[in-house]
Motif scaffolding. Structure first.
Motif, PDB file in Angstrom:
ATOM      1  N   GLN A  86      -3.555  -1.847   9.288  1.00 19.49           N
ATOM      2  CA  GLN A  86      -4.879  -2.153   8.760  1.00 19.49           C
ATOM      3  C   GLN A  86      -4.828  -3.085   7.557  1.00 19.49           C
ATOM      4  N   THR A  87      -3.979  -2.767   6.609  1.00 18.59           N
ATOM      5  CA  THR A  87      -3.954  -3.518   5.344  1.00 18.59           C
ATOM      6  C   THR A  87      -2.874  -4.590   5.292  1.00 18.59           C
ATOM      7  N   ARG A  88      -1.900  -4.511   6.224  1.00 18.99           N
ATOM      8  CA  ARG A  88      -0.721  -5.375   6.230  1.00 18.99           C
ATOM      9  C   ARG A  88       0.149  -5.194   4.978  1.00 18.99           C
ATOM     10  N   GLU A  89       0.019  -4.053   4.343  1.00 21.70           N
ATOM     11  CA  GLU A  89       0.916  -3.727   3.232  1.00 21.70           C
ATOM     12  C   GLU A  89       2.349  -3.659   3.753  1.00 21.70           C
ATOM     13  N   LYS A  90       3.283  -4.213   2.990  1.00 22.60           N
ATOM     14  CA  LYS A  90       4.683  -4.213   3.382  1.00 22.60           C
ATOM     15  C   LYS A  90       5.304  -2.851   3.087  1.00 22.60           C
ATOM     16  N   LEU A  91       5.963  -2.282   4.100  1.00 21.10           N
ATOM     17  CA  LEU A  91       6.555  -0.947   3.973  1.00 21.10           C
ATOM     18  C   LEU A  91       8.030  -0.996   4.349  1.00 21.10           C
ATOM     19  N   PHE A 116      11.637  -4.605  -1.948  1.00 23.15           N
ATOM     20  CA  PHE A 116      12.751  -4.832  -2.870  1.00 23.15           C
ATOM     21  C   PHE A 116      12.969  -6.317  -3.100  1.00 23.15           C
ATOM     22  N   ARG A 117      12.966  -7.096  -2.015  1.00 19.63           N
ATOM     23  CA  ARG A 117      13.198  -8.537  -2.151  1.00 19.63           C
ATOM     24  C   ARG A 117      12.178  -9.180  -3.078  1.00 19.63           C
ATOM     25  N   ARG A 118      10.934  -8.740  -2.990  1.00 17.42           N
ATOM     26  CA  ARG A 118       9.845  -9.386  -3.730  1.00 17.42           C
ATOM     27  C   ARG A 118       9.472  -8.653  -5.011  1.00 17.42           C
ATOM     28  N   GLY A 119      10.230  -7.629  -5.348  1.00 15.16           N
ATOM     29  CA  GLY A 119       9.983  -6.918  -6.594  1.00 15.16           C
ATOM     30  C   GLY A 119       8.661  -6.172  -6.618  1.00 15.16           C
ATOM     31  N   LEU A 120       8.251  -5.630  -5.473  1.00 12.21           N
ATOM     32  CA  LEU A 120       6.968  -4.931  -5.383  1.00 12.21           C
ATOM     33  C   LEU A 120       7.056  -3.475  -5.824  1.00 12.21           C
ATOM     34  N   GLY A 121       8.277  -2.927  -5.890  1.00 10.72           N
ATOM     35  CA  GLY A 121       8.452  -1.532  -6.276  1.00 10.72           C
ATOM     36  C   GLY A 121       8.112  -0.582  -5.137  1.00 10.72           C
ATOM     37  N   GLY A 122       8.356   0.705  -5.395  1.00 10.99           N
ATOM     38  CA  GLY A 122       8.016   1.728  -4.406  1.00 10.99           C
ATOM     39  C   GLY A 122       8.772   1.601  -3.098  1.00 10.99           C
ATOM     40  N   VAL A 123      10.021   1.172  -3.151  1.00 12.81           N
ATOM     41  CA  VAL A 123      10.790   0.921  -1.927  1.00 12.81           C
ATOM     42  C   VAL A 123      11.027   2.218  -1.150  1.00 12.81           C
ATOM     43  N   VAL A 124      11.643   3.191  -1.792  1.00 15.60           N
ATOM     44  CA  VAL A 124      11.958   4.440  -1.098  1.00 15.60           C
ATOM     45  C   VAL A 124      10.679   5.161  -0.687  1.00 15.60           C
ATOM     46  N   GLU A 125       9.665   5.086  -1.530  1.00 14.68           N
ATOM     47  CA  GLU A 125       8.382   5.717  -1.188  1.00 14.68           C
ATOM     48  C   GLU A 125       7.790   5.096   0.080  1.00 14.68           C
ATOM     49  N   ALA A 126       7.946   3.781   0.241  1.00 15.46           N
ATOM     50  CA  ALA A 126       7.464   3.115   1.447  1.00 15.46           C
ATOM     51  C   ALA A 126       8.253   3.577   2.671  1.00 15.46           C
ATOM     52  N   TYR A 127       9.584   3.669   2.539  1.00 18.00           N
ATOM     53  CA  TYR A 127      10.408   4.165   3.637  1.00 18.00           C
ATOM     54  C   TYR A 127       9.997   5.584   4.017  1.00 18.00           C
ATOM     55  N   GLN A 128       9.735   6.398   3.014  1.00 15.80           N
ATOM     56  CA  GLN A 128       9.325   7.782   3.269  1.00 15.80           C
ATOM     57  C   GLN A 128       7.977   7.833   3.967  1.00 15.80           C
ATOM     58  N   GLU A 129       7.074   6.935   3.615  1.00 17.34           N
ATOM     59  CA  GLU A 129       5.761   6.886   4.262  1.00 17.34           C
ATOM     60  C   GLU A 129       5.893   6.529   5.738  1.00 17.34           C
ATOM     61  N   VAL A 130       6.737   5.551   6.042  1.00 16.51           N
ATOM     62  CA  VAL A 130       6.964   5.197   7.443  1.00 16.51           C
ATOM     63  C   VAL A 130       7.552   6.374   8.195  1.00 16.51           C
TER      64      VAL A 130
END
Length: 236
Positions: A204-209, A214-228
């Protein structure tokens, strides 16, 4: 099964021998790197998430008739796998433009590709994993014509299985890489499948998960992996 000597340490995993000459142990590290190792950080719990994520995906692929090296989870960070003779090329499928294909071809990120594109890359960090073609692979003896055909077949089949799996979880499988190896006369899927080696966007949002956080310095890397993982039903 007893863990033996360390055979190899990469950017994200350590490989150990075992008392079975046909089996290895993969240890998933918390280390995260990008840009051929120029950017490196340690992210707590990443190894645990990727180990369980990889086990889930490999089991789904095996159930769909895509043979791979995964055998079983051994611990929070380790898995037992078949010992493959790895083929030194990566198979990359792209369903949507992002990353290097956008830079190389000057196309915007986010274009849907129909049919998906397929590319081979030589696994060589010193050379920055250059793109190669089937002629290179055969001429330099990296794989036979039959092995090349099998790798392509299995990669396309994996794409169909995984696109649906992620779509059902509200995610777009943008692209991914697979690696293969030889075992007992067969070509099997090896290495790992985790958000480290693919791009996943919220549908829906095209948020990167994925690792682009990490590459783009967006933060929340592990949290994104956990969400997926949560959306897929992976037990963490």
């Amino acid at each position: 099964m007893q863990k033996g000597e360390q055979l190899y340490e990469g950017k994200a995993k350590v490989v150990y021998a075992t008392d079975d000459p046909q089996r290895l142990i993969l240890h998933f590290k918390d280390d995260t790197s990008a840009f051929d190792g120029e950017k490196v950080e340690r992210l707590a719990h990443k190894g645990e998430v990727n180990n369980k994520f990889n086990a889930f995906i490999m089991q789904k692929l095996a159930a769909a008739g895509i043979p791979n090296h995964f055998e079983r989870l051994l611990s929070e960070r380790e898995s037992v796998v078949k010992r493959l003779e790895m083929i030194p090329v990566e198979c990359v499928v792209r369903n949507v433009t992002a990353g290097s294909i956008s830079r190389r071809l000057g196309v915007p990120e986010g274009m849907e590709l129909d049919p998906p594109t397929f590319e081979f890359f030589l696994k060589n960090d010193a050379l920055h994993d250059p793109m190669v073609n089937e002629s290179h692979i055969r001429a330099f003896g990296w794989a036979t014509e039959e092995e090349v055909a099998r790798m392509k077949e299995l990669t396309y089949r994996a794409n169909e299985v995984l696109k649906k799996l992620f779509a059902d979880a509200g995610l777009i499988l943008v692209d991914f890489k697979l690696e293969f190896g030889r075992f007992d006369g067969q070509v099997l899927l090896g290495d790992e499948f985790s958000p480290d080696g693919c791009r996943l966007w919220d549908a829906q949002t095209r948020e990167k998960l994925d690792k682009d956080r990490f590459r783009r310095g967006l933060g929340g890397v592990v949290e994104a992996y956990q969400e997926v993982a949560r959306r897929l039903g992976v037990a963490l």
